[in-house]
Scaffold this active site. Structure first.
Site, PDB file in Angstrom:
ATOM      1  N   ASP A  15      -5.561   3.518   6.439  1.00  0.00           N
ATOM      2  CA  ASP A  15      -5.225   4.939   6.164  1.00  0.00           C
ATOM      3  C   ASP A  15      -6.317   5.124   5.205  1.00  0.00           C
ATOM      4  OD1 ASP A  15      -4.628   7.577   5.838  1.00  0.00           O
ATOM      5  OD2 ASP A  15      -2.888   6.901   4.497  1.00  0.00           O
ATOM      6  N   GLU A  16      -7.451   5.987   5.731  1.00  0.00           N
ATOM      7  CA  GLU A  16      -8.738   6.044   4.947  1.00  0.00           C
ATOM      8  C   GLU A  16      -8.964   4.875   3.788  1.00  0.00           C
ATOM      9  OE1 GLU A  16      -7.960   9.913   3.078  1.00  0.00           O
ATOM     10  OE2 GLU A  16      -8.255  11.011   4.945  1.00  0.00           O
TER      11      GLU A  16
END
Length: 478
Positions: A121-122
């Site tokens: 996630d990012e």
């Protein structure tokens, strides 16, 4: 007959071309960082009633995936950053993850239409430094190989969501866009991998953060207002913040030789609380402006995104606040699935559908007892806010206007609701009082939590969350 069908299709194509209308794939991010998450079955009903055809998850929760089975909603399952190191180190771990979280949902009649696996996630977020970056490419490769071994590589694409700060332009001109220097080598490796497997580039575009971080970006420019002052880059004119950021990304991709890769905007939205100009009317203006802009081809983008995911479906009261208090207020819907504003995902003129038959706790609140000595009430409120969500009463929040001791009552009630109306959680050294009279004020709602077994009770410890306490103390809120 075949000739008539061909002419009909040709006429339709010409009409769409002349009207400047295009079919845009819109989806939504569904996060579950909430003390009392709305039951997955209710969320899927909400998705269906609003015609939302694609959803991006941040993990692979079995309860969520089971609820999505048979829905025909396109799904992106997520792998959390904490798993990247082990997935990079072991093909067996990757194969086990794919078996448990992808393969099993392709079998049987009620399959889940999984389209992507998002690795991390990012993970390239600048604040993470090198915490995850060394493991991303290896983890993505091992997941890809595991999908191939399971004969699913043609059905499911592997992607890596990149953060809004992974690319930039110091001059503010899109033509000078490039990836961060510390990411350049990794991005070349990632994009080579994506191109080889015909996977798109997932990326966050954040006009909201651009507006708050760049004094040259106006609110009107962020909200697609026609009266906004345009930005120029050579012969090119930009009339909104989205195009400015998107073209900066396109330049960054072109600079390292990947100008043809498909782009998916994996996160974009506008929060409704927790910061200046974070309100429901502003979020509505942004969301409608974005959808209309992409649909009507009014942008100057040579290659618009193939899919766009709104951030997000629901508010989440447990999200990390390192980026700002607004992080818990991205939802188009409140935590209980009630629409904050009118936004149509499916081009259907019917009214936005709310979650139905939601089960709440009994109508009770915890407030400060005005008949007690309140000299210690502010300290007790700080204790409550170390655990519960008090972002709405901080400066810039929708409830920041309520005065003492009303804000103390808000803090007390937040903890009381989070702890499922436990009498102990409304003690506060004898300063708390349980009431059946709604203490909400004007535009400040004292919420009642959902009745769900997913909640986790926490009684405050004063030093549990000192950074948040420091923020309260500096703001002089209590």
């Amino acid at each position: 007959m075949a000739r008539r069908l061909f002419l009909l299709l040709l006429a339709l194509t010409v009409e769409l071309s002349l009207t400047g209308t295009t079919v845009v794939a819109f989806g939504v991010n569904w996060g579950t960082e909430a003390s009392h998450p709305l039951p997955p079955s209710k969320v899927v009903e909400l998705l269906k009633s609003n015609g939302i055809a694609k959803v991006k998850l941040f993990d692979a929760d079995p309860k969520v995936l089971r609820a999505l089975s048979g829905s025909n909603i396109g799904v992106t399952v997520g792998i959390q950053n904490s798993m990247l190191k082990s997935l990079n180190a072991s093909v067996k771990v990757a194969e086990s993850w794919v078996h448990d979280n992808v393969t099993r949902y392709f079998n049987g009649g009620n399959r889940v239409r999984i389209e992507y696996v998002a690795v991390g996630d990012e993970p390239f977020l600048q604040s993470y430094g090198n915490q995850y970056r060394p493991f991303v490419i290896g983890a993505a490769m091992n997941i890809q190989n595991a999908l191939a071994k399971a004969s699913l590589a043609n059905d499911v694409k592997v992607v890596v969501p990149s953060s809004f700060d992974s690319f930039l332009s110091e001059s503010g001109r899109p033509s000078s866009g490039h990836f961060r220097a510390d990411l350049n080598k990794t991005m070349i490796e990632l994009l080579s991998f994506l191109t080889k497997h015909h996977s798109p580039f997932f990326v966050t575009i954040s006009p909201f953060l651009s507006f708050h971080q760049n004094k040259n970006i106006s609110l009107d420019f962020s909200l697609f207002k026609q009266a906004a002052q345009a930005h120029k880059d050579g012969r090119k004119t930009y009339r909104n913040s989205f195009d400015l950021s998107y073209d900066t990304l396109v330049s960054a991709l072109s600079t390292i030789g990947f100008s043809e890769v498909d782009i998916v905007v994996s996160k974009i939205g506008w929060p409704t609380d927790g910061a200046a100009n974070a309100t429901s009317p502003t979020a509505e203006a942004f969301s409608k402006g974005l959808m209309g802009h992409l649909e009507k081809k009014t942008s100057s983008l040579p290659r618009p995104p193939i899919e766009t995911y709104i951030e997000s479906l629901l508010d989440e009261d447990q999200r990390n606040l390192s980026s700002g208090n607004f992080e818990r207020h991205w939802g188009v819907f409140t935590f209980d699935g009630q629409a904050k504003y009118s936004f149509n995902f499916s081009h259907n003129p019917k009214k936005v559908g709310n979650a139905q038959n939601v089960q709440y706790l009994s109508p009770k609140w915890c407030v400060v007892n005005n008949n007690k000595d309140l000299s210690n009430a502010s300290a007790r409120a700080l204790e409550a806010c170390a655990v519960a969500d008090c972002t709405s009463i901080l400066p810039g929040g929708s409830c920041s206007g309520i005065r003492w001791p009303g804000n103390v009552s808000y803090a007390f009630n937040s903890l009381y609701q989070q702890n499922d109306h436990s009498a102990e959680s409304c003690n506060f050294g004898g300063l708390g009082l349980i009431t059946t009279v709604d203490p909400s004020e004007d535009n400040c709602s004292f919420s009642i939590q959902l009745d769900t077994s997913h909640s986790s009770s926490q009684i405050p410890s004063f030093f549990q969350s000192w950074p948040l306490l420091l923020l309260f103390l500096v703001s002089g809120l209590f």
